[in-house]
Design an enzyme around this catalytic site. Structure first.
Site, short mmCIF file in Angstrom:
data_model
loop_
_atom_site.label_atom_id
_atom_site.label_comp_id
_atom_site.label_asym_id
_atom_site.label_seq_id
_atom_site.Cartn_x
_atom_site.Cartn_y
_atom_site.Cartn_z
N GLY A 41 -7.91 1.27 0.19
CA GLY A 41 -7.72 0.11 -0.69
C GLY A 41 -8.48 -1.15 -0.30
O GLY A 41 -8.92 -1.90 -1.16
N GLU A 104 -6.41 -5.91 4.76
CA GLU A 104 -5.63 -4.98 3.92
C GLU A 104 -5.66 -5.47 2.48
O GLU A 104 -5.83 -6.66 2.20
CB GLU A 104 -4.21 -4.90 4.49
CG GLU A 104 -3.21 -4.10 3.69
CD GLU A 104 -3.53 -2.62 3.51
OE1 GLU A 104 -4.68 -2.31 3.14
OE2 GLU A 104 -2.62 -1.80 3.66
N ASP A 105 -5.51 -4.53 1.54
CA ASP A 105 -5.53 -4.92 0.14
C ASP A 105 -4.27 -5.69 -0.27
O ASP A 105 -4.34 -6.74 -0.88
CB ASP A 105 -5.73 -3.68 -0.78
CG ASP A 105 -4.76 -2.54 -0.48
OD1 ASP A 105 -3.85 -2.68 0.36
OD2 ASP A 105 -4.92 -1.46 -1.10
N ASP A 108 3.08 -5.48 0.95
CA ASP A 108 4.18 -5.20 0.03
C ASP A 108 5.49 -5.17 0.83
O ASP A 108 6.04 -6.22 1.16
CB ASP A 108 3.87 -3.87 -0.67
CG ASP A 108 4.82 -3.52 -1.79
OD1 ASP A 108 5.40 -4.43 -2.39
OD2 ASP A 108 4.98 -2.32 -2.08
N THR A 109 5.97 -4.00 1.21
CA THR A 109 7.19 -3.94 2.03
C THR A 109 6.92 -4.41 3.46
O THR A 109 7.84 -4.82 4.17
CB THR A 109 7.76 -2.51 2.10
OG1 THR A 109 6.82 -1.67 2.76
CG2 THR A 109 8.05 -1.96 0.71
N GLY A 110 5.68 -4.28 3.89
CA GLY A 110 5.32 -4.67 5.25
C GLY A 110 5.31 -3.50 6.22
O GLY A 110 4.95 -3.66 7.39
N THR A 112 3.39 -0.75 6.37
CA THR A 112 2.04 -0.37 6.81
C THR A 112 1.48 -1.36 7.82
O THR A 112 1.01 -0.98 8.89
CB THR A 112 1.09 -0.28 5.60
OG1 THR A 112 1.68 0.58 4.62
CG2 THR A 112 -0.27 0.25 5.99
N LEU A 113 1.55 -2.64 7.48
CA LEU A 113 0.95 -3.63 8.38
C LEU A 113 1.73 -3.77 9.68
O LEU A 113 1.15 -4.02 10.73
CB LEU A 113 0.81 -4.98 7.67
CG LEU A 113 -0.43 -5.10 6.80
CD1 LEU A 113 -0.53 -6.49 6.19
CD2 LEU A 113 -1.70 -4.80 7.59
N LYS A 136 2.97 -9.57 -1.90
CA LYS A 136 4.13 -9.43 -2.79
C LYS A 136 5.38 -9.69 -1.95
O LYS A 136 6.07 -8.75 -1.57
CB LYS A 136 4.20 -7.98 -3.29
CG LYS A 136 3.82 -7.74 -4.73
CD LYS A 136 4.28 -6.37 -5.16
CE LYS A 136 3.13 -5.46 -5.49
NZ LYS A 136 3.55 -4.11 -5.92
N PHE A 157 3.26 -3.80 -10.32
CA PHE A 157 2.34 -2.83 -9.72
C PHE A 157 0.94 -3.12 -10.23
O PHE A 157 0.69 -3.09 -11.43
CB PHE A 157 2.76 -1.40 -10.03
CG PHE A 157 2.06 -0.43 -9.12
CD1 PHE A 157 2.57 -0.16 -7.86
CD2 PHE A 157 0.88 0.17 -9.50
CE1 PHE A 157 1.89 0.69 -6.98
CE2 PHE A 157 0.20 1.04 -8.64
CZ PHE A 157 0.72 1.29 -7.37
N ASP A 164 -5.28 1.31 -6.17
CA ASP A 164 -5.23 2.46 -7.07
C ASP A 164 -3.82 2.76 -7.57
O ASP A 164 -2.82 2.28 -7.02
CB ASP A 164 -5.72 3.72 -6.34
CG ASP A 164 -4.68 4.23 -5.34
OD1 ASP A 164 -4.23 3.43 -4.51
OD2 ASP A 164 -4.31 5.41 -5.42
N ARG A 170 -9.61 2.15 -8.90
CA ARG A 170 -10.08 1.38 -7.73
C ARG A 170 -11.33 0.58 -8.05
O ARG A 170 -11.61 -0.44 -7.41
CB ARG A 170 -10.40 2.32 -6.57
CG ARG A 170 -9.18 2.95 -5.90
CD ARG A 170 -9.58 3.53 -4.56
NE ARG A 170 -8.63 4.49 -4.03
CZ ARG A 170 -7.59 4.19 -3.27
NH1 ARG A 170 -7.33 2.93 -3.00
NH2 ARG A 170 -6.80 5.14 -2.81
P1 IMP Z 1 3.58 -1.68 2.37
O1 IMP Z 1 3.53 -0.73 3.54
O2 IMP Z 1 4.79 -1.46 1.53
O3 IMP Z 1 3.39 -3.12 2.72
O4 IMP Z 1 2.47 -1.22 1.38
C1 IMP Z 1 1.18 -1.41 1.54
C2 IMP Z 1 0.42 -0.34 0.80
O5 IMP Z 1 1.08 0.13 -0.38
C3 IMP Z 1 -0.87 -0.93 0.33
O6 IMP Z 1 -1.86 -0.71 1.28
C4 IMP Z 1 -1.14 -0.17 -0.94
O7 IMP Z 1 -1.85 1.00 -0.64
C5 IMP Z 1 0.21 0.22 -1.47
N1 IMP Z 1 0.68 -0.69 -2.54
C6 IMP Z 1 1.72 -1.53 -2.50
N2 IMP Z 1 1.86 -2.21 -3.66
C7 IMP Z 1 0.85 -1.78 -4.45
C8 IMP Z 1 0.44 -2.11 -5.80
O8 IMP Z 1 1.00 -2.95 -6.51
N3 IMP Z 1 -0.64 -1.43 -6.28
C9 IMP Z 1 -1.32 -0.49 -5.54
N4 IMP Z 1 -0.97 -0.17 -4.29
C10 IMP Z 1 0.11 -0.80 -3.75
MG MG Z 2 -3.42 0.45 1.25
#
Ligand code: IMP
Ligand code: MG
Length: 183
Positions: A41, A104-105, A108-110, A112-113, A136, A157, A164, A170
């Site tokens: 992403g 990072e793109d 969201d929930t945090g 991954t980071l 977000k 979303f 994607d 993408r």
């Molecule tokens: P997290 O681990 O929930 O913070 O999510 C991060 C990953 O979820 C991002 O790197 C995206 O790949 C995916 N993601 C979260 N929200 C979206 C969205 O609105 N559109 C597309 N991908 C998303």
């Molecule tokens: Mg991602």
């Protein structure tokens, strides 16, 4: 795809990335910086960002995948990932003593980071910070924030500019909204 509402135009993205790059250039003045993009992403954001940064810079990529259901417009809790993140591609060199900007793109929930931050900090970089195109904050599960944020967006979303839905969209030059059932 043209029926998907535009949330952020390509002009807005370009203008904001120029600002972020200026800020990063100022913050790391005279230093070397390694940008680490999260596949797939963040690839589009990273390549635009580094071309505007006026620093001695290099870049690398890291890959992760999360277990659970794929992210999609149906963002009820049952659709979210289980919180387990797995490394699919590591960085190629040690980050020890380097100035690292993780790119990072979307935050969201945090999950991954948080996973990646813990992993990369174990390399003992000199300085570590995080740049995200989108944030977000309403969906955060873990307390993590980015040092550089392009745009804070509502709980929708989004796709395009690297993001994607099931590997589609993408290559859209702007950020668009996929209508879903989320509030
Ligand atoms: P997290 O681990 O929930 O913070 O999510 C991060 C990953 O979820 C991002 O790197 C995206 O790949 C995916 N993601 C979260 N929200 C979206 C969205 O609105 N559109 C597309 N991908 C998303
Ligand atoms: Mg991602």
């Amino acid at each position: 795809m043209n029926d998907l509402r535009i949330l952020i135009s390509r002009e807005q993205i370009a203008a904001r990335i120029a600002e972020l790059a200026q800020q990063i250039t100022k913050d790391f003045h005279g230093e070397q910086v390694l940008f680490v993009g999260v596949l797939k992403g963040a690839a589009v954001f990273l390549t635009d960002l580094i071309r505007q940064v006026q620093l001695d810079a290099s870049y690398d990529f890291i890959g992760v995948s999360s277990y659970g259901n794929p992210r999609g417009p149906k963002q009820e809790s049952i659709w979210d990932s289980t919180g387990e993140v797995r490394l699919t591609k590591d960085v190629e060199h040690s980050l020890r003593d380097k100035n690292v900007v993780l790119v990072e793109d979307i935050l969201d929930t945090g999950l991954t980071l948080s996973f990646l931050k813990r992993l990369l900090l174990s390399h003992q970089p000199r300085r570590f910070c995080v740049a995200v195109l989108l944030d977000k904050p309403s969906r955060r599960k873990l307390a993590i924030n980015a040092d550089y944020v392009g745009f804070t967006i509502p709980d929708e979303f989004v796709v395009g500019y690297g993001l994607d839905y099931a590997e589609k969209y993408r290559n859209l030059p702007e950020i668009r909204v996929i209508p879903g059932v989320a509030p």
